[in-house]
Write a protein that holds these residues in place. Structure first.
Motif, PDB file in Angstrom:
ATOM      1  N   ASP A  81       0.829  -1.208   0.000  1.00  0.00           N
ATOM      2  CA  ASP A  81       0.000   0.000   0.000  1.00  0.00           C
ATOM      3  C   ASP A  81       0.864   1.259   0.000  1.00  0.00           C
ATOM      4  OD1 ASP A  81      -2.297  -1.532  -0.070  1.00  0.00           O
ATOM      5  OD2 ASP A  81      -2.711  -1.338   2.082  1.00  0.00           O
ATOM      6  N   ASP A  82       1.946   1.240   0.758  1.00  0.00           N
ATOM      7  CA  ASP A  82       2.869   2.379   0.759  1.00  0.00           C
ATOM      8  C   ASP A  82       3.483   2.581  -0.624  1.00  0.00           C
ATOM      9  OD1 ASP A  82       2.390   2.833   3.454  1.00  0.00           O
ATOM     10  OD2 ASP A  82       4.271   1.895   4.123  1.00  0.00           O
ATOM     11  N   ARG A  83       3.906   1.493  -1.276  1.00  0.00           N
ATOM     12  CA  ARG A  83       4.501   1.599  -2.611  1.00  0.00           C
ATOM     13  C   ARG A  83       3.463   2.098  -3.627  1.00  0.00           C
ATOM     14  NH1 ARG A  83       7.513   0.316   0.804  1.00  0.00           N
ATOM     15  NH2 ARG A  83       7.282   2.562   0.891  1.00  0.00           N
ATOM     16  N   LEU A  84       2.231   1.619  -3.526  1.00  0.00           N
ATOM     17  CA  LEU A  84       1.183   2.063  -4.454  1.00  0.00           C
ATOM     18  C   LEU A  84       0.875   3.547  -4.278  1.00  0.00           C
ATOM     19  CD1 LEU A  84      -1.264  -0.983  -4.409  1.00  0.00           C
ATOM     20  CD2 LEU A  84       0.278  -0.286  -6.265  1.00  0.00           C
ATOM     21  N   ASP A  85       0.899   4.022  -3.043  1.00  0.00           N
ATOM     22  CA  ASP A  85       0.675   5.445  -2.799  1.00  0.00           C
ATOM     23  C   ASP A  85       1.789   6.270  -3.439  1.00  0.00           C
ATOM     24  OD1 ASP A  85      -0.835   7.629  -1.626  1.00  0.00           O
ATOM     25  OD2 ASP A  85       0.837   7.819  -0.212  1.00  0.00           O
ATOM     26  N   GLU A  86       3.031   5.811  -3.299  1.00  0.00           N
ATOM     27  CA  GLU A  86       4.156   6.500  -3.939  1.00  0.00           C
ATOM     28  C   GLU A  86       3.995   6.493  -5.455  1.00  0.00           C
ATOM     29  OE1 GLU A  86       7.306   4.981  -0.498  1.00  0.00           O
ATOM     30  OE2 GLU A  86       7.370   4.094  -2.499  1.00  0.00           O
ATOM     31  N   GLU A  87       3.594   5.359  -6.003  1.00  0.00           N
ATOM     32  CA  GLU A  87       3.408   5.250  -7.456  1.00  0.00           C
ATOM     33  C   GLU A  87       2.309   6.182  -7.951  1.00  0.00           C
ATOM     34  OE1 GLU A  87       2.754   1.092  -8.311  1.00  0.00           O
ATOM     35  OE2 GLU A  87       4.711   0.546  -7.482  1.00  0.00           O
ATOM     36  N   ARG A  88       1.198   6.240  -7.218  1.00  0.00           N
ATOM     37  CA  ARG A  88       0.089   7.116  -7.617  1.00  0.00           C
ATOM     38  C   ARG A  88       0.531   8.572  -7.650  1.00  0.00           C
ATOM     39  NH1 ARG A  88      -2.502  10.372  -5.040  1.00  0.00           N
ATOM     40  NH2 ARG A  88      -1.969   9.533  -2.995  1.00  0.00           N
ATOM     41  N   GLN A  89       1.248   8.998  -6.625  1.00  0.00           N
ATOM     42  CA  GLN A  89       1.722  10.378  -6.582  1.00  0.00           C
ATOM     43  C   GLN A  89       2.687  10.669  -7.736  1.00  0.00           C
ATOM     44  OE1 GLN A  89       3.241  11.291  -2.641  1.00  0.00           O
ATOM     45  NE2 GLN A  89       1.444  10.412  -1.673  1.00  0.00           N
ATOM     46  N   ALA A  90       3.566   9.737  -8.018  1.00  0.00           N
ATOM     47  CA  ALA A  90       4.506   9.922  -9.134  1.00  0.00           C
ATOM     48  C   ALA A  90       3.767   9.973 -10.469  1.00  0.00           C
ATOM     49  CB  ALA A  90       5.547   8.806  -9.138  1.00  0.00           C
ATOM     50  N   LYS A  91       2.754   9.131 -10.627  1.00  0.00           N
ATOM     51  CA  LYS A  91       1.977   9.136 -11.872  1.00  0.00           C
ATOM     52  C   LYS A  91       1.280  10.481 -12.075  1.00  0.00           C
ATOM     53  CE  LYS A  91       0.947   4.188 -12.139  1.00  0.00           C
ATOM     54  NZ  LYS A  91      -0.134   3.186 -12.093  1.00  0.00           N
ATOM     55  N   GLU A  92       0.752  11.043 -11.001  1.00  0.00           N
ATOM     56  CA  GLU A  92       0.078  12.340 -11.099  1.00  0.00           C
ATOM     57  C   GLU A  92       1.066  13.431 -11.508  1.00  0.00           C
ATOM     58  OE1 GLU A  92      -1.853  12.698  -7.300  1.00  0.00           O
ATOM     59  OE2 GLU A  92      -3.433  11.275  -7.850  1.00  0.00           O
ATOM     60  N   THR A  93       2.246  13.420 -10.910  1.00  0.00           N
ATOM     61  CA  THR A  93       3.281  14.400 -11.266  1.00  0.00           C
ATOM     62  C   THR A  93       3.711  14.202 -12.716  1.00  0.00           C
ATOM     63  OG1 THR A  93       4.059  14.449  -8.980  1.00  0.00           O
ATOM     64  CG2 THR A  93       5.581  15.259 -10.666  1.00  0.00           C
ATOM     65  N   LEU A  94       3.893  12.968 -13.104  1.00  0.00           N
ATOM     66  CA  LEU A  94       4.312  12.666 -14.471  1.00  0.00           C
ATOM     67  C   LEU A  94       3.256  13.121 -15.481  1.00  0.00           C
ATOM     68  CD1 LEU A  94       6.521  11.465 -16.210  1.00  0.00           C
ATOM     69  CD2 LEU A  94       5.517   9.203 -15.831  1.00  0.00           C
ATOM     70  N   GLN A  95       1.992  12.906 -15.167  1.00  0.00           N
ATOM     71  CA  GLN A  95       0.924  13.375 -16.054  1.00  0.00           C
ATOM     72  C   GLN A  95       1.000  14.885 -16.267  1.00  0.00           C
ATOM     73  OE1 GLN A  95      -2.801  11.949 -14.319  1.00  0.00           O
ATOM     74  NE2 GLN A  95      -3.177  10.799 -16.206  1.00  0.00           N
ATOM     75  N   ALA A  96       1.254  15.622 -15.197  1.00  0.00           N
ATOM     76  CA  ALA A  96       1.358  17.082 -15.306  1.00  0.00           C
ATOM     77  C   ALA A  96       2.546  17.468 -16.185  1.00  0.00           C
ATOM     78  CB  ALA A  96       1.482  17.708 -13.923  1.00  0.00           C
ATOM     79  N   LEU A  97       3.661  16.776 -16.039  1.00  0.00           N
ATOM     80  CA  LEU A  97       4.840  17.076 -16.866  1.00  0.00           C
ATOM     81  C   LEU A  97       4.580  16.752 -18.333  1.00  0.00           C
ATOM     82  CD1 LEU A  97       7.715  15.806 -14.541  1.00  0.00           C
ATOM     83  CD2 LEU A  97       7.137  18.182 -15.091  1.00  0.00           C
ATOM     84  N   ILE A  98       3.884  15.668 -18.592  1.00  0.00           N
ATOM     85  CA  ILE A  98       3.547  15.294 -19.972  1.00  0.00           C
ATOM     86  C   ILE A  98       2.649  16.365 -20.592  1.00  0.00           C
ATOM     87  CG2 ILE A  98       2.264  13.651 -21.405  1.00  0.00           C
ATOM     88  CD1 ILE A  98       3.185  11.476 -19.356  1.00  0.00           C
ATOM     89  N   SER A  99       1.658  16.807 -19.819  1.00  0.00           N
ATOM     90  CA  SER A  99       0.713  17.811 -20.333  1.00  0.00           C
ATOM     91  C   SER A  99       1.417  19.094 -20.734  1.00  0.00           C
ATOM     92  CB  SER A  99      -0.352  18.126 -19.278  1.00  0.00           C
ATOM     93  OG  SER A  99      -1.144  17.003 -19.038  1.00  0.00           O
ATOM     94  N   GLY A 100       2.374  19.518 -19.935  1.00  0.00           N
ATOM     95  CA  GLY A 100       3.076  20.763 -20.233  1.00  0.00           C
ATOM     96  C   GLY A 100       4.180  20.598 -21.265  1.00  0.00           C
ATOM     97  N   GLY A 101       4.802  19.452 -21.302  1.00  0.00           N
ATOM     98  CA  GLY A 101       5.906  19.224 -22.226  1.00  0.00           C
ATOM     99  C   GLY A 101       7.233  19.685 -21.658  1.00  0.00           C
ATOM    100  N   VAL A 102       8.304  19.239 -22.295  1.00  0.00           N
ATOM    101  CA  VAL A 102       9.646  19.521 -21.777  1.00  0.00           C
ATOM    102  C   VAL A 102      10.038  20.989 -21.871  1.00  0.00           C
ATOM    103  CG1 VAL A 102      10.468  17.171 -22.200  1.00  0.00           C
ATOM    104  CG2 VAL A 102      10.817  18.928 -23.944  1.00  0.00           C
ATOM    105  N   ASP A 103       9.341  21.774 -22.686  1.00  0.00           N
ATOM    106  CA  ASP A 103       9.671  23.190 -22.841  1.00  0.00           C
ATOM    107  C   ASP A 103       8.825  24.102 -21.954  1.00  0.00           C
ATOM    108  OD1 ASP A 103      11.617  22.616 -24.811  1.00  0.00           O
ATOM    109  OD2 ASP A 103      10.039  22.453 -26.328  1.00  0.00           O
ATOM    110  N   ALA A 104       7.927  23.517 -21.182  1.00  0.00           N
ATOM    111  CA  ALA A 104       7.016  24.310 -20.355  1.00  0.00           C
ATOM    112  C   ALA A 104       7.740  24.925 -19.162  1.00  0.00           C
ATOM    113  CB  ALA A 104       5.871  23.435 -19.854  1.00  0.00           C
ATOM    114  N   ASP A 105       7.239  26.093 -18.741  1.00  0.00           N
ATOM    115  CA  ASP A 105       7.736  26.689 -17.501  1.00  0.00           C
ATOM    116  C   ASP A 105       7.483  25.690 -16.369  1.00  0.00           C
ATOM    117  OD1 ASP A 105       8.463  29.029 -18.746  1.00  0.00           O
ATOM    118  OD2 ASP A 105       6.610  30.096 -18.231  1.00  0.00           O
ATOM    119  N   GLY A 106       8.443  25.539 -15.520  1.00  0.00           N
ATOM    120  CA  GLY A 106       8.291  24.644 -14.383  1.00  0.00           C
ATOM    121  C   GLY A 106       8.707  23.209 -14.655  1.00  0.00           C
TER     122      GLY A 106
END
Length: 193
Positions: A81-106
């Motif tokens: 459960d601890d590992r899944l929580d870490e994975e979920r949080q990382a997936k959410e962050t990764l989704q945000a990075l994908i949406s903005g792209g590598v050239d996005a601010d932040g």
């Protein structure tokens, strides 16, 4: 009794823990390429990182974590459960990075935060989950799981999907998500194979 903490010897059949450890090293290397790269190198490295993370986590969720839940001593569920929580949080962050792209601010700040979270997650697996698997699961069984992980990765989505993070959810939604992701990948980069 053989030493179950020792990695397989060169030429020996790879076990699931060895496979996942090698992928952790590959993920770490891709983070370095993304963080230190520019232009197409950065973009291509990020795309490769996204695909590897999505496939790796899907396979862990389908193959490794269910096995870890069955470990003796009753701590498997909390550990997973601890590992899944870490994975979920990382997936959410990764989704945000994908949406903005590598050239996005932040992006630069976001990728460093993601790297820190993913590598911390990997270290937790390496410190808690993997040694337990090696201690309690016969070596032959661990070797037999490596091809299962590779099969799960081959049919996994190529993007993070935080809502699908259990074996059941991945098996139910994963194939459809994988098709959608692969179509998006093809449309995004028509010249890539």
């Amino acid at each position: 009794m053989p030493d179950t903490d020792a990695p397989t010897t060169p030429g020996a059949e790879e076990d699931v823990v060895d496979l996942l450890l090698a992928q952790h090293a590959q993920i770490e290397q891709l983070f370095l390429l993304v963080i230190g790269g520019t232009g197409d190198t950065r973009r291509d490295s990020f795309d490769e990182l996204v695909k590897l993370l999505a496939a790796h986590e899907t396979a862990e969720e389908e193959v490794v974590h269910p096995l870890a839940r069955t470990l003796p001593g009753g701590g498997g569920d909390a550990m997973v459960d601890d590992r899944l929580d870490e994975e979920r949080q990382a997936k959410e962050t990764l989704q945000a990075l994908i949406s903005g792209g590598v050239d996005a601010d932040g992006f630069d700040t976001g990728i460093i935060l993601l790297r820190d979270a993913v590598l911390t997650h990997a270290r937790h697996e390496e410190r808690y989950e993997f040694p337990q698997l090696r201690q309690h699961v016969p070596a032959e069984r661990l070797r037999s799981l490596a091809p299962s992980v590779r099969t799960a990765e081959a049919s996994a989505p190529t993007r993070p999907h935080p809502s699908a993070q259990s074996a059941k959810a991945n098996l139910a939604a994963g194939p459809a998500l994988a098709v959608i992701d692969r179509v998006r990948d093809a449309m995004r980069r028509p010249s890539a194979s």
